[in-house]
Design a protein around this motif. Structure first.
Motif, mmCIF file in Angstrom:
data_model
loop_
_atom_site.group_PDB
_atom_site.id
_atom_site.type_symbol
_atom_site.label_atom_id
_atom_site.label_comp_id
_atom_site.label_asym_id
_atom_site.label_seq_id
_atom_site.Cartn_x
_atom_site.Cartn_y
_atom_site.Cartn_z
ATOM 1 N N LEU A 42 0.782 -1.332 0.048
ATOM 2 C CA LEU A 42 0.106 -0.016 0.092
ATOM 3 C C LEU A 42 0.802 1.304 -0.050
ATOM 4 O O LEU A 42 0.413 2.352 0.132
ATOM 5 N N GLY A 43 2.099 1.170 -0.239
ATOM 6 C CA GLY A 43 2.890 2.198 -0.293
ATOM 7 C C GLY A 43 4.005 2.196 0.568
ATOM 8 O O GLY A 43 3.984 1.429 1.681
ATOM 9 N N THR A 79 -6.828 5.526 3.784
ATOM 10 C CA THR A 79 -7.292 4.709 2.898
ATOM 11 C C THR A 79 -6.518 4.561 1.435
ATOM 12 O O THR A 79 -5.621 5.503 1.373
ATOM 13 N N HIS A 80 -6.840 3.722 0.741
ATOM 14 C CA HIS A 80 -6.167 3.442 -0.254
ATOM 15 C C HIS A 80 -7.301 2.537 -1.196
ATOM 16 O O HIS A 80 -8.146 1.459 -0.663
ATOM 17 N N ARG A 116 -1.814 8.498 6.088
ATOM 18 C CA ARG A 116 -3.033 8.319 4.679
ATOM 19 C C ARG A 116 -3.904 7.095 5.410
ATOM 20 O O ARG A 116 -3.361 6.105 5.441
ATOM 21 N N ASP A 170 -7.369 0.016 -4.563
ATOM 22 C CA ASP A 170 -6.770 -0.596 -5.590
ATOM 23 C C ASP A 170 -7.306 -0.663 -7.094
ATOM 24 O O ASP A 170 -8.515 -0.105 -6.985
ATOM 25 N N TYR A 207 -13.481 8.380 2.250
ATOM 26 C CA TYR A 207 -13.662 7.854 0.832
ATOM 27 C C TYR A 207 -15.028 7.952 0.373
ATOM 28 O O TYR A 207 -16.139 7.781 1.215
ATOM 29 N N ASP A 236 2.298 6.459 4.363
ATOM 30 C CA ASP A 236 1.009 5.553 3.704
ATOM 31 C C ASP A 236 0.684 4.498 4.824
ATOM 32 O O ASP A 236 0.998 4.649 6.018
#
Length: 310
Positions: free
Chosen positions: A178-179, A239-240, A237, A242, A299, A184
């Motif tokens: 995720l980074g 949220t992520h 951060r 994909d 989000y 991240d």
């Protein structure tokens, strides 16, 4: 109820970030005031804190949990065992926690919620995070697991046992991938600064789950707190998203309860799903009367925004 029937429903999931002993009767009342359908706990209830685990077991709502590294604080490490406040010859607080939560603990296991058309699958319990296989003796003796590969396979075994094709993954630490920036979702923000501190077994289990034909709308976890160590100018951060549309949510907004001279504020992450898809996620702060006093949109699904404009 099938996944197809579930598509006619909406669902609100509350994700409770790292608790760190901040859980009381009012938290249960707050969740009921929010009218959530399902509650997910990402662990770190305290340093093997039986009081909090028992209180959460009493929560009268559909729920699932995994345990975090603090939940094995006196059992998994040599230095922790040296500080253990109880007699390890006669007591085992890790085993007690697992017994108390036997009906809803999903580490290396799953719970089906056919009324919602989904299953919750837990990842490696008591995770400290990162790409190294740590505390081998603990995982060998407690779970019969000896490597990242065996851990991945245990997660996948739980996936294969689910009765629903829609899967929510619940972990303490998030997956690798995720980074690698310190801000991240699973980025390392202590020295040496930077680097992906996610769990590789978690990442590989997600990929393999998709190959089984399962849908994953939500992956949620905690462990890596929103407040960063290396800077106060910004937060982690949380949220992520994909390429498949899966939302990854770090819920560890710590402290989750803030006491002032005039009020008590507590936070919950709320995730809304429709048609088996996450439509939005938000961090909500409630006052002592369980009224929302602040809300941060984490989000919003682009499809939801387009429907609102139509």
């Amino acid at each position: 109820m099938s996944d197809r029937q579930f598509e006619q429903q909406s669902l609100t999931v509350a994700v409770v970030g790292d608790v760190h002993e901040q859980w009381e009767r009012e938290d249960a009342e707050a969740l009921k005031a929010l009218e959530v359908d399902l509650v997910l706990f990402v662990g770190d209830f305290g340093n093997e804190c039986l009081r909090v685990v028992r209180a959460i077991a009493d929560l009268d709502l559909p729920k699932a949990l995994v345990f975090g590294n603090h939940d094995a604080w006196y059992s998994a490490t040599h230095w922790g065992r040296k500080k253990c406040p109880y007699d390890r010859l006669t007591e085992d607080w890790v085993a007690d926690q697992l017994e108390i939560t036997d009906d809803f603990h999903v580490g290396y296991a799953h719970l089906d919620f056919p009324e919602y058309g989904l299953s919750v699958v837990g990842t490696r319990p008591f995770s400290w995070g990162g790409p190294e296989w740590k505390y081998a003796e603990f995982y060998r003796d407690r779970f019969g697991v000896n490597s990242m590969e065996e851990s991945r396979d245990r997660i996948l075994a739980a996936v294969r046992e689910t009765s629903c094709d829609t899967i929510i993954f619940l972990g303490h630490n998030g997956p690798y991938g995720l980074g690698s920036l310190p801000e991240d979702p699973c980025g390392r923000d202590w020295n040496p600064i930077g680097g992906d501190f996610g769990d590789p077994d978690f990442q590989e289990a997600i990929a393999a789950t998709r190959q089984l034909g399962k849908t994953i709308p939500l992956v949620t976890f905690g462990h890596m707190h929103h407040n960063l160590r290396h800077t106060k100018q910004r937060q982690r951060r949380s949220t992520h998203v994909d390429a498949t549309g899966t939302l990854y949510l770090n819920s560890a907004c710590v402290p989750r309860v803030i006491v002032t001279e005039t009020d008590v504020k507590r936070n919950f992450s709320l995730v809304s799903l429709e048609n088996g898809v996450v439509t939005d996620a938000r961090l909500v702060w409630l006052d002592r009367h369980f009224q929302a006093i602040a809300q941060q949109i984490l989000y919003e699904n682009p499809g939801k925004a387009m429907r609102q404009l139509a």
